[in-house]
Design an enzyme around this catalytic site. Structure first.
Site, PDB file in Angstrom:
ATOM      1  N   LYS A 126      24.986  21.913  39.468  1.00  0.00           N
ATOM      2  CA  LYS A 126      24.740  20.841  40.443  1.00  0.00           C
ATOM      3  C   LYS A 126      24.888  21.413  41.837  1.00  0.00           C
ATOM      4  CE  LYS A 126      23.711  16.476  40.220  1.00  0.00           C
ATOM      5  NZ  LYS A 126      23.108  15.740  39.094  1.00  0.00           N
ATOM      6  N   ASP A 166      18.267  14.715  43.106  1.00  0.00           N
ATOM      7  CA  ASP A 166      19.328  13.752  42.826  1.00  0.00           C
ATOM      8  C   ASP A 166      19.284  12.792  44.029  1.00  0.00           C
ATOM      9  OD1 ASP A 166      21.734  13.513  40.760  1.00  0.00           O
ATOM     10  OD2 ASP A 166      22.534  12.924  42.686  1.00  0.00           O
TER      11      ASP A 166
HETATM   12  N1  GLU Z   1      19.948  14.797  39.003  1.00  0.00           N
HETATM   13  C1  GLU Z   1      19.448  14.407  37.736  1.00  0.00           C
HETATM   14  C2  GLU Z   1      20.567  14.328  36.727  1.00  0.00           C
HETATM   15  O1  GLU Z   1      21.654  14.036  37.075  1.00  0.00           O
HETATM   16  C3  GLU Z   1      18.326  15.298  37.260  1.00  0.00           C
HETATM   17  C4  GLU Z   1      18.719  16.731  37.057  1.00  0.00           C
HETATM   18  C5  GLU Z   1      17.567  17.623  36.628  1.00  0.00           C
HETATM   19  O2  GLU Z   1      16.493  17.123  36.343  1.00  0.00           O
HETATM   20  O3  GLU Z   1      17.802  18.825  36.588  1.00  0.00           O
HETATM   21  O4  GLU Z   1      20.433  14.509  35.552  1.00  0.00           O
END
Ligand code: GLU
Length: 449
Positions: A126, A166
């Site tokens: 993240k 996100d």
């Molecule tokens: N931010 C989104 C999540 O929490 C998508 C993450 C992604 O597609 O890598 O899953």
């Protein structure tokens, strides 16, 4: 509680005393692993859990950018590569002023379990920045994204770490980020980011995937109770990409989302956010950068409740789809009083631990956890990676079919994992256990490092 588990939680509490969100998620997840840890002494023997709560690495970097008026600004950027045991680190980037290492770590930890649950080869990561996109012009956003990528590009790659969107990062930001990555690398490595526009390697259904996946998961829960989604009313929060996808799929299946929320309050639309005009308007509201849900009330003449949250409104299904810690004990009590039978988390960690425990103890309420419910987004990102590496483009039907299957499997794996450990029908513990098992197996197999 199991003494080993308790000691790991204690370590995290001491070490991360200034990162309450991270402590909260670790406590929630580890607590539900108790029967697994009891039955598998081999994990304690190699102290697996203290390794699992420690990110493999985390980068902090400076991001300088110029505003339209010529003034210079400096923000901080982060990328946390939490766990790469089952695949390249994968997870979104969040641009929001409240972002700090505690938020990035909590999201990275959740992501590790969530990505594991999808059954696809993606590790947990993240990132983000304390940059506030609200009110910024398009060129300011572009310059910020370019500067962010100038720092980030050396840490990521299609087989290394694959960021996505996100909160505060949508298709526009991903486009600017990818453009800068391509310029720096001098190569068309588009598998380095997901959530891309379709013209340069994005996947069909990715924009809708989190919302659609949540509804597919919900259908499994309803089926278990002998019910169908048709005719049901749903309370959602937020009005971003995820809520938009829920509204769209719910409307297709004959259900209706009747609440939306924003930092300014919530709206109640008794007819539901069901028409194309209303659903499209959510995209417009988000793109305006105003971040006000009142705009919906003004446009469609429905009730707006300033400064309030929608929890407690009479509906069949509650889907907190805005952000972390949106539902505290006070709201949880209102939810119970409202008589809603389904509490389906969608945002990452939308419920405080005490409120979640309270809701799970209510005999009349079924609780489903966000790391399973919202996993369709990242799962479809993994499908985007697969298409990019094969240099192929799948049809909407193909992607949607796979997404649907993945959500059904996630649900079933969660049910089975809880049952296996004698916890009955417990979707929360089941998701944590199933997510844990795969990462734990991979870590054990790869030796200690
Ligand atoms: N931010 C989104 C999540 O929490 C998508 C993450 C992604 O597609 O890598 O899953």
């Amino acid at each position: 509680m199991n003494a080993y588990l308790a000691s790991v939680i204690e370590n995290v509490k001491t070490k991360h005393a200034n990162e309450p969100e991270f402590v909260q998620t670790v406590e929630e997840v580890l607590t539900s692993l108790e029967p697994v840890i009891d039955q598998h002494p081999e994990y304690e023997k190699v102290d697996l859990l203290n390794r699992m709560v420690e990110p493999e690495r985390m980068f902090t970097f400076r991001v300088c950018w110029m505003a339209d008026d010529g003034t210079w600004h400096t923000n901080t950027g982060w990328r946390c590569q939490f766990n790469g045991a089952i695949g390249p680190y994968k997870g979104g980037l969040r641009f929001q002023p409240n972002v700090y290492p505690g938020i990035i770590k909590f999201l990275g930890f959740e992501q590790t379990f969530k990505n594991s649950l999808t059954g696809l080869p993606i590790g947990g990561g993240k990132g983000g920045s304390d940059f506030d996109p609200a009110g910024k012009s398009d060129s300011e956003i572009m310059r910020f994204c370019q500067s962010f990528m100038q720092a980030l590009y050396r840490y990521i790659g299609p087989d290394v770490d694959v960021p996505a969107g996100d909160m505060g990062v949508g298709a526009r930001e991903i486009g600017y980020l990818y453009g800068e990555y391509r310029r720096l690398k001098g190569a068309f490595e588009n598998g380095v980011l997901t959530g891309k526009g379709f013209s340069y390697g994005g996947s069909r259904v990715r924009p809708e995937a989190t919302g659609y996946g949540a509804v597919y998961y919900l259908e499994n829960v309803l089926k278990h109770e002998g019910e169908s989604i048709e005719g049901k009313t749903i309370a959602c929060a937020g009005f971003g990409n995820v809520t938009w996808g829920i509204c769209k799929k719910a409307a297709q299946l004959g259900a209706k989302v009747v609440t939306l929320s924003g930092p300014d309050g919530y709206i109640y639309d008794p007819d539901g956010v069901t028409t194309k005009e209303k659903i499209d308007y959510l995209v417009e509201m988000r793109a305006s950068g105003r971040n006000k849900v009142k705009d919906y009330a003004d446009k469609f003449g429905v009730e707006f409740y300033p400064g309030e949250k929608p929890w407690g409104v009479k509906v069949d299904i509650i889907m907190p789809s805005a952000m972390q810690n949106d539902v505290h004990m006070e709201q949880a009590k209102k939810i119970v009083e409202s008589g809603a039978k389904y509490y389906i988390e969608v945002a990452n960690m939308p419920t405080t631990n005490d409120a979640l425990k309270f809701l799970m103890e209510q005999p009349g309420i079924i609780v489903a956890p966000s790391k399973a419910v919202n996993a369709g987004g990242v799962a479809t990102s993994a499908l985007e990676m697969a298409q990019n590496s094969e240099r192929l483009v799948w049809t909407e039907e193909e992607v949607d079919k796979q997404l649907h299957q993945i959500m059904n499997t996630i649900y079933q794996m969660s049910v089975d994992a809880a049952e296996k450990y004698g916890l009955g029908y417990n979707l929360v513990a089941g998701a944590n256990i199933a997510g844990f098992q795969r990462v734990a197996d991979a870590m054990m197999a790869q030796g200690i490092f």
